[in-house]
Scaffold this active site. Structure first.
Site, PDB file in Angstrom:
ATOM      1  N   GLY A  46     -27.585 -34.114  34.116  1.00  0.00           N
ATOM      2  CA  GLY A  46     -27.256 -35.373  34.004  1.00  0.00           C
ATOM      3  C   GLY A  46     -25.774 -35.659  32.761  1.00  0.00           C
ATOM      4  CD  GLN A  51     -24.127 -35.730  27.415  1.00  0.00           C
ATOM      5  OE1 GLN A  51     -24.337 -36.382  28.414  1.00  0.00           O
ATOM      6  NE2 GLN A  51     -24.606 -34.706  26.966  1.00  0.00           N
ATOM      7  CB  CYS A  91     -29.031 -32.497  25.458  1.00  0.00           C
ATOM      8  SG  CYS A  91     -27.758 -33.772  25.432  1.00  0.00           S
ATOM      9  CG  LEU A  92     -25.037 -30.285  29.897  1.00  0.00           C
ATOM     10  CD1 LEU A  92     -23.903 -31.108  30.794  1.00  0.00           C
ATOM     11  CD2 LEU A  92     -25.492 -28.912  30.289  1.00  0.00           C
ATOM     12  CG  HIS A 133     -31.560 -37.237  28.129  1.00  0.00           C
ATOM     13  ND1 HIS A 133     -32.077 -36.309  27.403  1.00  0.00           N
ATOM     14  CD2 HIS A 133     -30.230 -36.989  28.080  1.00  0.00           C
ATOM     15  CE1 HIS A 133     -31.145 -35.446  26.955  1.00  0.00           C
ATOM     16  NE2 HIS A 133     -30.008 -35.763  27.364  1.00  0.00           N
ATOM     17  CD  GLU A 134     -27.843 -38.083  30.954  1.00  0.00           C
ATOM     18  OE1 GLU A 134     -27.048 -38.199  30.142  1.00  0.00           O
ATOM     19  OE2 GLU A 134     -28.349 -36.749  31.005  1.00  0.00           O
ATOM     20  CG  HIS A 137     -26.249 -38.811  26.143  1.00  0.00           C
ATOM     21  ND1 HIS A 137     -25.974 -38.145  24.698  1.00  0.00           N
ATOM     22  CD2 HIS A 137     -27.211 -38.223  26.928  1.00  0.00           C
ATOM     23  CE1 HIS A 137     -26.803 -36.955  25.006  1.00  0.00           C
ATOM     24  NE2 HIS A 137     -27.122 -36.892  26.330  1.00  0.00           N
TER      25      HIS A 137
HETATM   26 NI    NI Z   1     -28.058 -35.343  27.004  1.00  0.00          NI
END
Ligand code: NI
Length: 174
Positions: A46, A51, A91-92, A133-134, A137
């Site tokens: 995701g 991000q 997480c990226l 989660h997304e 963000h």
């Molecule tokens: Ni993330």
């Protein structure tokens, strides 16, 4: 398409609260394509616009094994949530850090697709976890925010160590 730069914790821009998407124009379609490419290249499941330093309520996801089921959620809102599930998340934007986070098990979401069409859906499993989660963000929230102060402090030290090691890695050869 082009790959975008992913912001990394503790970059303060990750704390920005995203604004609603209002225009479903070609610039938005381009951003969706670029974000998808970025997510797949980084092997993530995701990616939220936050991000990649674009502060609009847009996220892309693909939790499928085959990596061929791209989902786009625009202006998502949770209409309902129930149950509770705890699973390890990564997480990226927080590379190489994984931690258990408690989330709602079942959610009902209303969102728009990439053409602005409104849809409502009930989700569970990894899809539900990933979407929560997304969506965090988009509110400037990261999964590490849910950890205890002690655990967060350990993560911070680990990150400092990682960065120091990267800085000390002197390229060898010509
Ligand atoms: Ni993330």
């Amino acid at each position: 398409m082009s790959k975008l730069n992913i912001l990394e914790y503790p970059d303060p821009r990750l704390r920005t609260i995203a604004k609603p998407v209002t225009g479903f124009d070609t610039a938005l379609q381009q951003l969706i394509a670029d974000m998808s490419e970025t997510m797949y290249a980084a092997k993530g499941i995701g990616l939220a616009a936050t991000q990649v330093d674009r502060h609009i309520r847009l996220l892309v996801m693909d939790v499928s094994e085959q990596r061929d089921q791209l989902r786009v959620f625009i202006n998502p809102e949770l209409l309902d949530r129930s149950g509770s599930v705890e699973q390890e998340e990564g997480c990226l934007s927080v590379p190489e850090i994984y931690a258990e986070v408690k989330r709602a098990q079942n959610i009902t979401v209303r969102a728009q697709d990439q053409h602005g069409e409104v849809f409502e859906e009930q989700l569970d499993g990894l899809t539900a976890i990933c979407l929560q989660h997304e969506m965090d963000h988009l509110q400037g929230r990261l999964f590490v925010d849910y950890l205890s102060p002690l655990k967060r402090d350990m993560l911070r030290k680990k990150l400092v160590r990682q960065h120091r090691q990267e800085a000390e890695t002197v390229p060898t050869g010509s």
